[in-house]
Each structure stands twice: as C-alpha cells, then as structure tokens.
Write an enzyme that holds these catalytic residues in place. Sequence first.
Site, PDB file in Angstrom:
ATOM      1  N   ASP A 142       0.844  -1.196   0.000  1.00 12.44           N
ATOM      2  CA  ASP A 142       0.000   0.000   0.000  1.00 12.44           C
ATOM      3  C   ASP A 142       0.880   1.247   0.000  1.00 12.44           C
ATOM      4  O   ASP A 142       2.043   1.194   0.406  1.00 12.44           O
ATOM      5  CB  ASP A 142      -0.890   0.032   1.248  1.00 12.44           C
ATOM      6  CG  ASP A 142      -1.899  -1.091   1.246  1.00 12.44           C
ATOM      7  OD1 ASP A 142      -2.187  -1.625   0.160  1.00 12.44           O
ATOM      8  OD2 ASP A 142      -2.386  -1.444   2.337  1.00 12.44           O
TER       9      ASP A 142
HETATM   10  N1  URA Z   1      -1.335  -5.876   3.799  1.00 12.17           N
HETATM   11  C1  URA Z   1      -1.797  -4.609   3.821  1.00 12.17           C
HETATM   12  O1  URA Z   1      -2.853  -4.325   4.397  1.00 12.17           O
HETATM   13  N2  URA Z   1      -1.055  -3.653   3.212  1.00 12.17           N
HETATM   14  C2  URA Z   1       0.122  -3.899   2.598  1.00 12.17           C
HETATM   15  O2  URA Z   1       0.766  -2.983   2.071  1.00 12.17           O
HETATM   16  C3  URA Z   1       0.593  -5.224   2.584  1.00 12.17           C
HETATM   17  C4  URA Z   1      -0.159  -6.193   3.196  1.00 12.17           C
END
Ligand code: URA
Length: 231
Positions: free
Chosen positions: A102
């Site tokens: 993310d």
């Molecule tokens: N899970 C998430 O919620 N975000 C990420 O960036 C990776 C795994």
Amino acid sequence: MKLSRILSNQNGISRRQANLLLAAGRVRIDGEICQDGGLDISRFREVCIDLEVIQRAEPAYYLMLNKPAGYLSATEDPVHPTVLDLIEPALRHHLHIGGRLDRASTGLLILSSDGLWTRRLTEPRVKIPKVYRVTTAYPICPDTADRFAEGIWFNYEQLRTSPARLEQLGSNEARLTIYEGRYHQVKRMFHAVGNRVISLHRERMGDLLLDPTLSFGGYRPLTAAEISSVN
Ligand code: URA
C-alpha cells in the site's frame, strides 16, 4: 516459449529437423546441451544450434527496493509518485512489481523484468511467507494470535485467510507472517479483531530479506542465490 517452438520458428527448420538437432545434442541453452524440446525457455536465455545464436539472451533485472511511505506500487500514476520514480530511468521501462505494498506501507518491494519469476514469487498457490512488522493504534489483544492462526473470515471474498503467525513484540507492535497477499490483507485482519494498523513494514518474502544496508528509497540487484531461491 517451448524450446522446440523456438527452434522451428527459425526459417527453414521444420519440427522434424528440430527434433533431430535436439537428439543429436546440437542445441545449447546458455552453453549447456539440451535435448528436451518441451522445456520452457524464457527470453532471458541464449539458445544456440552448434555455434550459431538463434535466440540472444535479453538482460533480466531483479531488484529489491526499500520502499518509503508515500509511493504507489504502480508503474505510473497521474497524481502520486510511484516506486518506479525511485529507479534509474534506463531501467524503469523494463520493470514490473512482484507483490505490491500500500502507499503508506514501507519495506521490501521486488521489481523485475522476468514475469515468470515474479509469478512464482506471488502465486497464491505457492504460499510463500511474507513477514511484516506492524504497529497498531490500540494494544494487541491476547487472543489476536489465536484468531489469526485460525484464519479471519473475509466477507467480500467469502473465504477464510490461511493460518497466520503473530509474534507480539510490544503492546502495540508485532511481527506477522502471512502466506497469501490479498487486498489490504494485514489491515483487514487487524480491523476484523477491532484494531487498526498505524504502520506496516515488510521485512521478508520467502527467502528474500530486506537488506538492512538499504535506506528508504534505496535499491540493489538481487544476488544469484536470491534469484534462484524463488523456484
Ligand atoms: N497488507 C496490507 O494491508 N497492506 C500492505 O501494504 C501489505 C499487506
């Protein structure tokens, strides 16, 4: 592409002649004799008949990046900077991302030009462990580890997550290992137990460990051993 197809794609070589060349040991992949026409050969390998190169090996790139917060795991975006903005321009257009993070998440991000290789790294069937260091808004409840080990029900996908391992490091801090990579998976798992993720940092994917010498935004090529650990 299958080796027999690469051979018979060349002008004037029939399927039958290709099989004869293979059987006679006249075909080499990266210098090694190969007699199996059914083998899948990527564009990153050199194919020769005797001394003649009939497929030149394209350069393959395998990089690990220590992703900083604020960068999108995408190759282009009209609004936000992307992780490719951190990579030297000459390499950018060759690369795709093997397992997104993310925008706010940080840590290990793999970039490569070899699609078959990144597919092996991210294939849900293979269940490669992904290890995250997580900070939460509220103290982590004592039953969270058991609930993650049992799996969390994701209503949208109508499935239970694979058993995950939570190692508590402090009241609001843990190391979490998951074996799949669903959309916002870690955030949704904590949300399901009434908590909220404040920061998320990926430390490891399978045998690929984030190099501690890389500062945020830094990257380096993977070693031969790291590349072949994904198989
Ligand atoms: N899970 C998430 O919620 N975000 C990420 O960036 C990776 C795994």
